[in-house]
Design a protein around this motif. Structure first.
Motif, short mmCIF file in Angstrom:
data_model
loop_
_atom_site.label_atom_id
_atom_site.label_comp_id
_atom_site.label_asym_id
_atom_site.label_seq_id
_atom_site.Cartn_x
_atom_site.Cartn_y
_atom_site.Cartn_z
N UNK A 10 11.77 0.09 12.72
CA UNK A 10 10.31 -0.02 12.68
C UNK A 10 9.87 -1.40 12.22
N UNK A 11 10.59 -1.95 11.26
CA UNK A 11 10.20 -3.24 10.70
C UNK A 11 10.58 -4.41 11.59
N UNK A 12 11.47 -4.19 12.56
CA UNK A 12 11.82 -5.30 13.44
C UNK A 12 10.59 -5.79 14.19
N UNK A 13 9.70 -4.89 14.56
CA UNK A 13 8.44 -5.29 15.20
C UNK A 13 7.59 -6.06 14.22
N UNK A 14 7.57 -5.65 12.97
CA UNK A 14 6.79 -6.35 11.96
C UNK A 14 7.30 -7.77 11.78
N UNK A 15 8.60 -7.95 11.80
CA UNK A 15 9.15 -9.30 11.63
C UNK A 15 8.74 -10.20 12.79
N UNK A 16 8.74 -9.65 14.00
CA UNK A 16 8.31 -10.45 15.15
C UNK A 16 6.86 -10.85 14.98
N UNK A 17 6.03 -9.94 14.51
CA UNK A 17 4.62 -10.27 14.30
C UNK A 17 4.46 -11.29 13.19
N UNK A 18 5.23 -11.14 12.12
CA UNK A 18 5.12 -12.07 10.99
C UNK A 18 5.52 -13.48 11.41
N UNK A 19 6.52 -13.59 12.27
CA UNK A 19 6.94 -14.92 12.70
C UNK A 19 5.93 -15.55 13.64
N UNK A 20 5.01 -14.76 14.18
CA UNK A 20 4.01 -15.31 15.09
C UNK A 20 2.70 -15.61 14.37
N UNK A 21 2.73 -15.69 13.03
CA UNK A 21 1.54 -16.07 12.29
C UNK A 21 0.69 -14.90 11.85
N UNK A 22 1.26 -13.75 11.71
CA UNK A 22 0.51 -12.58 11.27
C UNK A 22 0.01 -12.78 9.84
N UNK A 23 -0.99 -12.01 9.44
CA UNK A 23 -1.56 -12.14 8.12
C UNK A 23 -0.97 -11.16 7.10
N UNK A 24 0.28 -10.81 7.27
CA UNK A 24 0.96 -9.90 6.35
C UNK A 24 1.75 -10.74 5.35
N UNK A 25 1.39 -10.66 4.06
CA UNK A 25 2.11 -11.47 3.07
C UNK A 25 3.54 -10.98 2.85
N UNK A 26 4.37 -11.86 2.36
CA UNK A 26 5.75 -11.51 2.06
C UNK A 26 5.77 -10.36 1.06
N UNK A 27 6.67 -9.40 1.31
CA UNK A 27 6.78 -8.24 0.43
C UNK A 27 5.83 -7.11 0.80
N UNK A 28 5.16 -7.23 1.93
CA UNK A 28 4.22 -6.22 2.41
C UNK A 28 4.53 -5.90 3.87
N UNK A 29 3.95 -4.83 4.37
CA UNK A 29 4.05 -4.51 5.78
C UNK A 29 2.74 -3.89 6.25
N UNK A 30 2.49 -4.03 7.54
CA UNK A 30 1.30 -3.44 8.13
C UNK A 30 1.65 -2.07 8.67
N UNK A 31 0.79 -1.10 8.41
CA UNK A 31 0.93 0.23 8.97
C UNK A 31 -0.39 0.60 9.62
N UNK A 32 -0.31 1.40 10.66
CA UNK A 32 -1.49 1.88 11.36
C UNK A 32 -1.61 3.37 11.10
N UNK A 33 -2.77 3.77 10.58
CA UNK A 33 -2.96 5.14 10.11
C UNK A 33 -4.10 5.78 10.89
N UNK A 34 -3.89 7.04 11.24
CA UNK A 34 -4.95 7.80 11.87
C UNK A 34 -4.39 8.72 12.93
N UNK A 35 -5.12 9.77 13.16
CA UNK A 35 -4.69 10.74 14.17
C UNK A 35 -5.20 10.35 15.55
N UNK A 36 -6.41 9.85 15.64
CA UNK A 36 -6.96 9.39 16.91
C UNK A 36 -7.22 7.89 16.86
N UNK A 37 -8.20 7.49 16.09
CA UNK A 37 -8.49 6.07 15.92
C UNK A 37 -7.63 5.53 14.79
N UNK A 38 -6.92 4.45 15.05
CA UNK A 38 -5.99 3.89 14.07
C UNK A 38 -6.66 2.79 13.26
#
Length: 92
Positions: A10-38
């Motif tokens: 799951x985090x391999x996608x996060x690493x690809x995003x982080x290397x492309x200038x994502x706004x996720x600080x080191x030591x954190x990860x982005x998660x998408x939450x919701x049943x319909x709208x995320x």
């Protein structure tokens, strides 16, 4: 499947995003939450050790496998439940 393997995939996608200038600080990860709208949340990786959070990860694995359509880790629960969980974790 072991929790470490689930997270690595799951985090391999996060690493690809982080290397492309994502706004996720080191030591954190982005998660998408919701049943319909995320909604996107950025959380500390330390939350992954919590048993309640691990249960959400197992639910995500059952629903999505390791394909997360949002590019990050997608967790199929209500936003209210998730905010209650992380607010409890942030106090500990």
């Amino acid at each position: 499947m072991a929790i470490r393997q689930m997270l690595r995939r799951s985090l391999s996608s996060e690493r690809r995003l982080a290397s492309s200038g994502s706004d996720v600080p080191k030591g954190h990860l982005a998660v998408y939450i919701g049943e319909n709208e995320k909604k996107r949340f950025v959380i500390p990786v330390s939350y992954l050790n919590n048993p309640s959070f691990q249960e959400l990860l197992y639910q995500a694995e059952e629903e999505f496998g390791f394909h997360h359509p949002m590019g990050g880790l997608t967790i199929p629960c209500s936003q209210d439940l998730f905010t209650d969980l992380i607010s409890g974790l942030s106090r500990t």
